[in-house]
Design an enzyme around this catalytic site. Structure first.
Site, mmCIF file in Angstrom:
data_model
loop_
_atom_site.group_PDB
_atom_site.id
_atom_site.type_symbol
_atom_site.label_atom_id
_atom_site.label_comp_id
_atom_site.label_asym_id
_atom_site.label_seq_id
_atom_site.Cartn_x
_atom_site.Cartn_y
_atom_site.Cartn_z
ATOM 1 N N ASN A 1 -11.967 -2.787 7.918
ATOM 2 C CA ASN A 1 -12.190 -2.044 6.666
ATOM 3 C C ASN A 1 -13.561 -1.345 6.609
ATOM 4 O O ASN A 1 -13.767 -0.435 5.818
ATOM 5 C CB ASN A 1 -12.062 -2.969 5.441
ATOM 6 C CG ASN A 1 -10.632 -3.358 5.120
ATOM 7 O OD1 ASN A 1 -10.375 -4.387 4.514
ATOM 8 N ND2 ASN A 1 -9.673 -2.515 5.522
ATOM 9 N N ASP B 1 -2.208 -6.256 -0.258
ATOM 10 C CA ASP B 1 -2.094 -4.882 0.252
ATOM 11 C C ASP B 1 -1.441 -3.967 -0.780
ATOM 12 O O ASP B 1 -0.605 -4.408 -1.565
ATOM 13 C CB ASP B 1 -1.262 -4.899 1.549
ATOM 14 C CG ASP B 1 -1.398 -3.600 2.327
ATOM 15 O OD1 ASP B 1 -2.332 -2.828 2.052
ATOM 16 O OD2 ASP B 1 -0.551 -3.360 3.209
HETATM 17 C C1 FPP Z 1 -5.761 -3.589 0.445
HETATM 18 O O1 FPP Z 1 -5.198 -2.462 -0.180
HETATM 19 C C2 FPP Z 1 -6.808 -4.229 -0.352
HETATM 20 C C3 FPP Z 1 -8.108 -4.401 0.023
HETATM 21 C C4 FPP Z 1 -8.616 -3.961 1.334
HETATM 22 C C5 FPP Z 1 -9.108 -5.001 -0.876
HETATM 23 C C6 FPP Z 1 -8.665 -6.089 -1.808
HETATM 24 C C7 FPP Z 1 -9.727 -6.297 -2.786
HETATM 25 C C8 FPP Z 1 -9.563 -6.619 -4.089
HETATM 26 C C9 FPP Z 1 -8.245 -6.866 -4.715
HETATM 27 C C10 FPP Z 1 -10.778 -6.682 -4.922
HETATM 28 C C11 FPP Z 1 -11.262 -7.947 -5.467
HETATM 29 C C12 FPP Z 1 -11.173 -9.130 -4.649
HETATM 30 C C13 FPP Z 1 -11.808 -10.289 -4.885
HETATM 31 C C14 FPP Z 1 -11.391 -11.461 -4.101
HETATM 32 C C15 FPP Z 1 -12.890 -10.468 -5.854
HETATM 33 P P1 FPP Z 1 -5.286 -1.058 0.580
HETATM 34 O O2 FPP Z 1 -6.519 -0.368 0.122
HETATM 35 O O3 FPP Z 1 -5.182 -1.277 2.046
HETATM 36 O O4 FPP Z 1 -4.011 -0.334 0.027
HETATM 37 P P2 FPP Z 1 -3.117 0.790 0.777
HETATM 38 O O5 FPP Z 1 -2.516 0.106 1.974
HETATM 39 O O6 FPP Z 1 -2.099 1.143 -0.260
HETATM 40 O O7 FPP Z 1 -4.034 1.913 1.120
#
Ligand code: FPP
Length: 248
Positions: free
Chosen positions: A67, A19
């Site tokens: 998401n 996150d």
């Molecule tokens: C959460 O941060 C993250 C995600 C929903 C996506 C995670 C994906 C990756 C790291 C990409 C690659 C992954 C693989 C396994 C190839 P957020 O967007 O919720 O952050 P925020 O809470 O700060 O808005």
């Protein structure tokens, strides 16, 4: 003992809620997808460190059912990043003997994403050192509902009696039927929530929260989480005295 880590007590399965990509990007005045792209480095560091330590399963919460309701370009950007990363990393997975698996409503992924994912799962299926599980279009309530429906069908078809349903039988209907429960769950970015992730499977997991935003999460941070886990006493509902009697 090495760097405060006892090699004989490494968790078998570590699950991670990655996150903070969006906030990390915002701090830099960049788009959310820039944050996700930079999250890939943390994914690599986590997998490498886990494999080096002898962890057998790492599950990453890469995309939740919820998401899908994010802005369209963020969703498509994430899907592209996923396909790109899987294709780019497949060689490393093979070299390091890492098998890929996925849990979630995989059929709801874009066709190209589903196809590439299945290819990578098939190609790496014989690798034995560690298994990387990607939770994609996953939510725990969805998974549990699916298990309930599948059991209900078995009852309808007279394959099983309702009174014969045990925890073990229920678990066979979850996406994680071939995966042991995680001993440790890590969440980055300072949020103290589970967000619909592995609710059944984390019944007795140790929870570790760090303020680090996911793109900043490095090998050292993973090691800190393992060291912290090893300091805890896992009692599974028993008392300390009962546990030390068993150990003697
Ligand atoms: C959460 O941060 C993250 C995600 C929903 C996506 C995670 C994906 C990756 C790291 C990409 C690659 C992954 C693989 C396994 C190839 P957020 O967007 O919720 O952050 P925020 O809470 O700060 O808005």
């Amino acid at each position: 003992m090495e760097n405060g880590i006892d090699k004989s007590r490494i968790p078998k399965h570590v699950a991670v809620i990655m996150d903070g990509n969006g906030r990390w990007a915002k701090q830099k005045g960049k788009s959310r997808i820039f944050g996700h792209r930079n999250g890939v480095k943390a994914v690599r560091d986590t997998i490498e460190t886990a494999a080096e330590m002898g962890v057998k399963f790492v599950t990453l919460y890469a995309f939740s059912t919820e998401n899908w309701s994010r802005p369209k370009d963020e969703v498509s950007g994430l899907m592209e990043l996923l396909v790109f990363t899987i294709n780019k990393e497949i060689k490393t997975l093979m070299e390091n003997e890492i098998a890929l698996q996925a849990i979630g409503d995989l059929k709801s992924l874009p066709k190209v994403c589903y196809r590439e994912l299945m290819k990578a799962i098939e190609k790496t299926s014989k690798n034995k050192r560690m298994t990387l599980v990607l939770a994609l279009s996953y939510s725990s309530k969805w998974e549990i509902m699916n298990a309930v429906k599948s059991l209900a069908k078995e009852i309808e078809n007279k394959k099983i009696n309702p009174d014969d349903i045990t925890e073990e039988i229920f678990e066979q209907h979850l996406c994680t039927s071939s995966i042991p429960d995680p001993e440790l769950l890590i969440r980055t970015s300072g949020e103290h929530r589970i967000s619909n992730f592995l609710l059944w499977q984390i019944a007795y997991s140790e929870l570790y929260f760090t303020e680090k935003l996911w793109p900043d999460f490095r090998k050292e941070d993973f090691k800190l989480a393992i060291a912290d886990y090893q300091k805890r006493e896992r009692r599974f509902g028993k008392t300390s005295e009962q546990l030390s009697n068993v150990m003697q």
